[in-house]
Design a protein around this motif. Structure first.
Motif, PDB file in Angstrom:
ATOM      1  N   GLN A   1       0.655  -8.432 -25.333  1.00 60.57           N
ATOM      2  CA  GLN A   1       0.355  -9.960 -25.508  1.00 60.57           C
ATOM      3  C   GLN A   1       1.522 -10.824 -25.656  1.00 60.57           C
ATOM      4  OE1 GLN A   1      -1.278 -11.101 -29.317  1.00 60.57           O
ATOM      5  NE2 GLN A   1      -2.861 -12.536 -28.743  1.00 60.57           N
TER       6      GLN A   1
ATOM      7  N   GLY B   1      -7.249 -12.573 -27.891  1.00 56.09           N
ATOM      8  CA  GLY B   1      -6.444 -11.173 -27.945  1.00 56.09           C
ATOM      9  C   GLY B   1      -6.139 -10.747 -29.231  1.00 56.09           C
TER      10      GLY B   1
ATOM     11  N   LEU C   1      -6.150 -15.238 -24.646  1.00 61.77           N
ATOM     12  CA  LEU C   1      -5.261 -14.267 -24.682  1.00 61.77           C
ATOM     13  C   LEU C   1      -4.671 -14.578 -25.968  1.00 61.77           C
ATOM     14  CD1 LEU C   1      -3.572 -11.923 -23.598  1.00 61.77           C
ATOM     15  CD2 LEU C   1      -1.928 -13.619 -22.743  1.00 61.77           C
TER      16      LEU C   1
ATOM     17  N   LEU D   1      -5.587  -5.305 -22.070  1.00 61.60           N
ATOM     18  CA  LEU D   1      -5.158  -4.836 -23.410  1.00 61.60           C
ATOM     19  C   LEU D   1      -5.465  -3.342 -23.515  1.00 61.60           C
ATOM     20  CD1 LEU D   1      -5.638  -7.845 -25.825  1.00 61.60           C
ATOM     21  CD2 LEU D   1      -3.432  -6.969 -24.796  1.00 61.60           C
TER      22      LEU D   1
END
Length: 301
Positions: free
Chosen positions: A205, A222, A218, A191
């Motif tokens: 994402q 994330g 994630l 990221l």
């Protein structure tokens, strides 16, 4: 209905205990930070010490930060061991903390000598899993003990696996933490890279969640990284502790864990920056600092 003791009522323990009360069990509660009033209102009973918990409960659950905390609660003055007394039936100690598998085997042997059964049953799923009773629970116990405790564990978790004898649950948790920590680091790298290259990290994402890179890390961590929302959660100091256990055990076994060691160094850097209490997804802060770039939530919605 069983009489269950629950010791350790923090971010994870509090909702776990609540699920047991709602499941119809009588809970005897103790926590060094005090028993939350909400659990008392649900019907839980506060106890002044681990000893008092053990005097009332047939099954005693621990949800504590580290190996030394488990040893203290069990064997120190006014600990669980002092409350076992002369037993007419075997009580069961369930340690749901994440601690050393080597010390777990020693602790289990001491509990067995007192005439009680022992299970190590660490969990994965974080505060979200604890709140939603969807934890993954990894159990080290005899088959007989597992059969007795599985219905209770099922009130707190969704995936419950008997991995092996005492210590096997903790070994599985170490393996889990290696995967989780390294994945958090990988998500953070991805990221930060994408954001510094000029792409919207939210869109990155979303795209990655539809492919082979998709994971709960994630998805959940994330989001926290993109939003810079680092209230725990699972604290960095606990993740650091778990990786330290992994590296120590690996050293004893003569096993090399190079990427685990690297990720541990990044968690150490977070703590040096005052981040011991941050959620473990805040590892991205160190990666951002190294890249001299902070992600910005640029979603127009």
């Amino acid at each position: 209905m069983a009489n269950i003791g629950f010791i350790g009522l923090g971010i994870m323990g509090k909702p776990m205990a609540s699920h047991l009360i709602r499941g119809g069990h009588q809970l005897f509660l103790h926590s060094r930070s005090g028993v939350p009033e909400s659990l008392i209102e649900q019907g839980g009973r506060a106890c002044a010490s681990p000893k008092e918990v053990a005097q009332h409960a047939d099954i005693i659950i621990l949800m504590l930060p580290d190996t030394s905390d488990v040893e203290k609660v069990l064997f120190a003055h006014n600990g669980v061991a002092e409350g076992l007394g002369k037993l007419t039936a075997k009580k069961i100690i369930i340690d749901m903390s994440s601690i050393s598998p080597i010390e777990t085997k020693k602790i289990a042997a001491r509990i067995n000598q007192l005439g009680c059964d022992y299970a190590d049953a660490p969990v994965s799923g974080g505060d979200v899993g604890a709140q939603n009773a969807t934890l993954t629970i990894m159990v080290g116990a005899s088959e007989n003990v597992f059969e007795q405790i599985e219905p209770i564990l099922a009130l707190m978790g969704q995936t419950i696996t008997l991995v092996g004898d005492n210590g096997a649950g903790q070994i599985c948790k170490i393996a889990n933490q290696i995967v989780v920590a390294l994945t958090i680091e990988a998500v953070g790298e991805a990221l930060v890279f994408a954001s510094k290259a000029g792409a919207n990290p939210i869109k990155i994402q979303q795209a990655l969640m539809g492919g082979f890179a998709s994971s709960r890390v994630l998805e959940v961590h994330g989001n926290r990284m993109i939003k810079h929302s680092f209230d725990p959660g699972f604290r960095i100091e606990l993740q650091q502790k778990d990786l330290a256990i992994a590296l120590s055990c690996a050293s004893d076994l003569g096993v090399s864990l190079p990427n685990t060691a690297t990720t541990q160094s990044l968690y150490n850097a977070c703590i040096a920056q005052g981040g011991a209490k941050w959620d473990n997804s805040a590892l991205v802060r160190i990666l951002e600092k190294l890249a001299n770039h902070q992600m910005v939530d640029s979603d127009p919605c």
